[in-house]
Design a protein around this motif. Structure first.
Motif, PDB file in Angstrom:
ATOM      1  N   VAL A 166       0.833  -1.201   0.000  1.00 50.09           N
ATOM      2  CA  VAL A 166       0.000   0.000   0.000  1.00 50.09           C
ATOM      3  C   VAL A 166       0.866   1.248   0.000  1.00 50.09           C
ATOM      4  O   VAL A 166       0.670   2.157  -0.784  1.00 50.09           O
ATOM      5  N   MET A 183     -11.201   3.249  -3.734  1.00 48.09           N
ATOM      6  CA  MET A 183     -10.175   2.230  -3.985  1.00 48.09           C
ATOM      7  C   MET A 183     -10.270   1.630  -5.378  1.00 48.09           C
ATOM      8  O   MET A 183      -9.360   0.973  -5.833  1.00 48.09           O
ATOM      9  N   LEU A 222      -8.427  -2.453  -8.599  1.00 45.61           N
ATOM     10  CA  LEU A 222      -8.222  -1.855  -7.278  1.00 45.61           C
ATOM     11  C   LEU A 222      -6.884  -1.143  -7.239  1.00 45.61           C
ATOM     12  O   LEU A 222      -5.900  -1.641  -7.772  1.00 45.61           O
ATOM     13  N   PRO A 229      -4.366  -0.158  -4.407  1.00 47.13           N
ATOM     14  CA  PRO A 229      -4.088  -0.260  -2.972  1.00 47.13           C
ATOM     15  C   PRO A 229      -3.665   1.062  -2.342  1.00 47.13           C
ATOM     16  O   PRO A 229      -3.875   1.256  -1.148  1.00 47.13           O
ATOM     17  N   CYS A 279      -5.073   3.761  -2.486  1.00 47.05           N
ATOM     18  CA  CYS A 279      -6.271   4.545  -2.121  1.00 47.05           C
ATOM     19  C   CYS A 279      -6.952   4.030  -0.866  1.00 47.05           C
ATOM     20  O   CYS A 279      -8.011   4.528  -0.487  1.00 47.05           O
ATOM     21  N   PHE A 280      -6.382   3.027  -0.206  1.00 47.03           N
ATOM     22  CA  PHE A 280      -6.984   2.488   1.003  1.00 47.03           C
ATOM     23  C   PHE A 280      -6.512   3.248   2.230  1.00 47.03           C
ATOM     24  O   PHE A 280      -5.354   3.651   2.297  1.00 47.03           O
TER      25      PHE A 280
END
Length: 178
Positions: free
Chosen positions: A83, A152, A167, A169, A171-172
Motif C-alpha cells: 500500500v 479504492m 483496485l 491499494p 487509495c486504502f
C-alpha cells in the motif's frame, strides 16, 4: 539485494474472483498470494475489513472487495499488496488468482454510457466467467463495464472482452487515524 525483472511495456495484472465478480490489481503491487490463511477477527477495523492475517511477523488487515458475496472464512485466498512504503493490505479472493496480460483500458466514455439505464430491458443471460482458472467463458458474455463505488476502485480493464474493475491499494485507509 533483491532484483525484479521488469519487462518494458508489459501490462501485467493479477486477476481474482470474489463471489463470481472479478477484480484486478497491477502485478507490481502484489507481494504474495496466500492460499487458505487463517483470518483472525480484529476489533476496530474500518468497514469492509474482515480481519487480519499474520504475514512475516505483522498483522495484515484483510479487505473484502465484494462483502455481499458470502462467507469469507472457507477456502479463501488472500492477495497481499503493497500500500505504501511499509504498509500491506490483504485482498480476499475465493480462489487462487491468475496473471493476465493484454488488458485494454475501458474509457471514461464507455463507463458513462454503461452507467445509463438501458432503453429496453436487457435479455436474460446465464453468461459467467470463472476467474479462478483464468478467463474461462461458460457462455457468450454480454458484460457492461462497471466501476464499483469507492475511492479504492481505480479503473476498468478489459481482458478477453470481459470488463474487470481494478483496485488501487494506494487509495486504502488502513487505520481510522491514518
Amino acid at each position: 539485494m533483491r532484483q525484479v525483472l521488469v519487462v518494458p511495456g508489459a501490462d501485467q495484472w493479477i486477476v481474482a474472483d470474489r463471489g463470481g465478480r472479478g477484480f484486478a490489481l497491477p502485478l507490481p503491487v502484489v507481494v504474495r498470494v496466500t492460499p487458505s490463511p487463517r483470518i483472525c477477527e480484529a476489533p476496530l477495523l474500518p468497514a469492509g475489513y474482515v480481519g487480519v492475517i499474520e504475514f512475516e511477523g505483522q498483522a495484515v488487515p484483510v479487505w473484502d472487495p465484494y462483502p455481499d458475496t458470502g462467507d469469507f472464512m472457507w477456502g479463501a485466498t488472500v492477495i497481499i499488496a503493497q500500500v505504501g512504503d511499509s504498509e500491506l493490505l490483504g485482498l480476499l479472493s475465493d480462489a487462487p488468482p491468475r496473471i493476465q496480460t493484454g488488458g485494454v483500458l475501458v474509457t471514461d466514455e464507455e463507463l458513462a454510457a454503461a452507467a445509463k439505464p438501458p432503453a429496453a430491458p436487457a435479455p436474460a443471460t446465464e453468461d459467467e466467467v470463472d476467474w479462478s482458472v483464468g478467463p474461462v467463458v461458460k457462455a457468450k458474455p454480454i458484460a457492461l463495464p462497471v466501476l464499483p463505488i469507492g475511492p479504492m476502485w481505480d479503473k476498468v480493464v478489459r481482458f478477453a472482452g470481459h470488463p474487470v474493475p481494478v483496485l488501487d491499494p494506494a487509495c486504502f485507509t488502513l487505520l481510522p487515524n491514518s
